[in-house]
Design a protein around this motif. Structure first.
Motif, PDB file in Angstrom:
ATOM      1  N   LYS A   4      -4.743  -1.239  -9.706  1.00 53.79           N
ATOM      2  CA  LYS A   4      -4.060  -2.089  -8.736  1.00 53.79           C
ATOM      3  C   LYS A   4      -2.635  -1.601  -8.573  1.00 53.79           C
ATOM      4  O   LYS A   4      -1.981  -1.177  -9.520  1.00 53.79           O
ATOM      5  CB  LYS A   4      -4.118  -3.542  -9.181  1.00 53.79           C
ATOM      6  N   ALA A  43       5.681  -0.866   1.902  1.00 54.15           N
ATOM      7  CA  ALA A  43       4.580  -1.843   1.986  1.00 54.15           C
ATOM      8  C   ALA A  43       3.574  -1.388   3.040  1.00 54.15           C
ATOM      9  O   ALA A  43       2.364  -1.457   2.822  1.00 54.15           O
ATOM     10  CB  ALA A  43       5.119  -3.232   2.314  1.00 54.15           C
ATOM     11  N   ASN A  47       0.079   0.083   1.087  1.00 54.28           N
ATOM     12  CA  ASN A  47      -0.879  -1.025   0.991  1.00 54.28           C
ATOM     13  C   ASN A  47      -0.989  -1.591  -0.429  1.00 54.28           C
ATOM     14  O   ASN A  47      -2.056  -1.542  -1.044  1.00 54.28           O
ATOM     15  CB  ASN A  47      -2.260  -0.590   1.470  1.00 54.28           C
ATOM     16  N   ASP A  49      -1.260  -4.118  -3.722  1.00 55.33           N
ATOM     17  CA  ASP A  49      -2.019  -5.328  -4.040  1.00 55.33           C
ATOM     18  C   ASP A  49      -1.076  -6.508  -4.277  1.00 55.33           C
ATOM     19  O   ASP A  49      -1.484  -7.665  -4.192  1.00 55.33           O
ATOM     20  CB  ASP A  49      -2.866  -5.103  -5.298  1.00 55.33           C
ATOM     21  N   LEU A  50       0.192  -6.192  -4.616  1.00 52.45           N
ATOM     22  CA  LEU A  50       1.207  -7.201  -4.933  1.00 52.45           C
ATOM     23  C   LEU A  50       2.577  -6.599  -4.695  1.00 52.45           C
ATOM     24  O   LEU A  50       2.774  -5.397  -4.878  1.00 52.45           O
ATOM     25  CB  LEU A  50       1.084  -7.624  -6.411  1.00 52.45           C
ATOM     26  N   THR A  75       0.253  -6.617   6.207  1.00 45.32           N
ATOM     27  CA  THR A  75       0.891  -7.112   4.980  1.00 45.32           C
ATOM     28  C   THR A  75       0.889  -8.633   4.874  1.00 45.32           C
ATOM     29  O   THR A  75       1.374  -9.182   3.895  1.00 45.32           O
ATOM     30  CB  THR A  75       2.356  -6.614   4.912  1.00 45.32           C
ATOM     31  N   SER A  77      -1.294 -10.875   4.120  1.00 46.24           N
ATOM     32  CA  SER A  77      -1.964 -11.536   3.005  1.00 46.24           C
ATOM     33  C   SER A  77      -1.629 -10.943   1.629  1.00 46.24           C
ATOM     34  O   SER A  77      -2.189 -11.374   0.620  1.00 46.24           O
ATOM     35  CB  SER A  77      -3.476 -11.513   3.222  1.00 46.24           C
ATOM     36  N   VAL A  78      -0.719  -9.966   1.581  1.00 46.16           N
ATOM     37  CA  VAL A  78      -0.334  -9.385   0.293  1.00 46.16           C
ATOM     38  C   VAL A  78       0.507 -10.410  -0.475  1.00 46.16           C
ATOM     39  O   VAL A  78       1.530 -10.885   0.035  1.00 46.16           O
ATOM     40  CB  VAL A  78       0.478  -8.075   0.481  1.00 46.16           C
ATOM     41  N   ILE A 121      -3.060 -11.182  -9.093  1.00 44.43           N
ATOM     42  CA  ILE A 121      -3.974 -10.077  -8.741  1.00 44.43           C
ATOM     43  C   ILE A 121      -4.930  -9.697  -9.859  1.00 44.43           C
ATOM     44  O   ILE A 121      -5.720  -8.765  -9.706  1.00 44.43           O
ATOM     45  CB  ILE A 121      -3.207  -8.813  -8.273  1.00 44.43           C
TER      46      ILE A 121
END
Length: 125
Positions: A4, A43, A47, A49-50, A75, A77-78, A121
């Motif tokens: 991740k 970002a 891409n 995850d957090l 971005t 929904s990150v 995550i």
């Protein structure tokens, strides 16, 4: 399974180093951005995850960056954890209103940070 990816956005080299040391034990892939504009670019490019996002930075501050992240499809929904010295209720409320997932105050407590990252995550592997 891929590791991740976490994007660290902070203008303080000391805080970035601390975050790297705390998160290294989790096996996450870490990407670093040194200010708000750099954070937005990375970002989009990586891409993550957090995102761990500082509030007080030169140029675009963290709340402005969070707002921009939430307006872009890629971005939106990150999850974003704000990591900041600003613990005033109005700053925290503003961050949650814009759409942060969680909030950590500096000085960073390593266990608290790892717990919040894992809650957002999960473990890296």
């Amino acid at each position: 399974m891929a590791r991740k990816k976490i994007l660290l956005v902070d203008d303080s080299p000391t805080i970035l180093l601390m975050e790297k040391m705390i998160l290294a034990q989790g096996g996450y892939e870490l990407v670093v951005a040194v200010d708000g504009e750099d954070g937005l670019l990375k970002a989009r490019e990586h891409n993550p995850d957090l995102i761990l996002l500082d509030v007080v930075m030169p140029g675009k501050n963290g709340l402005e960056v969070l707002q921009a992240l939430r307006q872009e499809e890629a971005t939106r929904s990150v999850p974003v954890i704000m990591v900041t010295t600003r613990s005033e209720a109005d700053k925290i409320e503003a961050a949650y209103t814009i759409g942060c997932a969680d909030y950590v105050t500096k000085p960073i407590n390593g266990l608290e940070l790892i717990t919040k990252v894992t809650n957002c995550i999960g473990a890296s592997r």
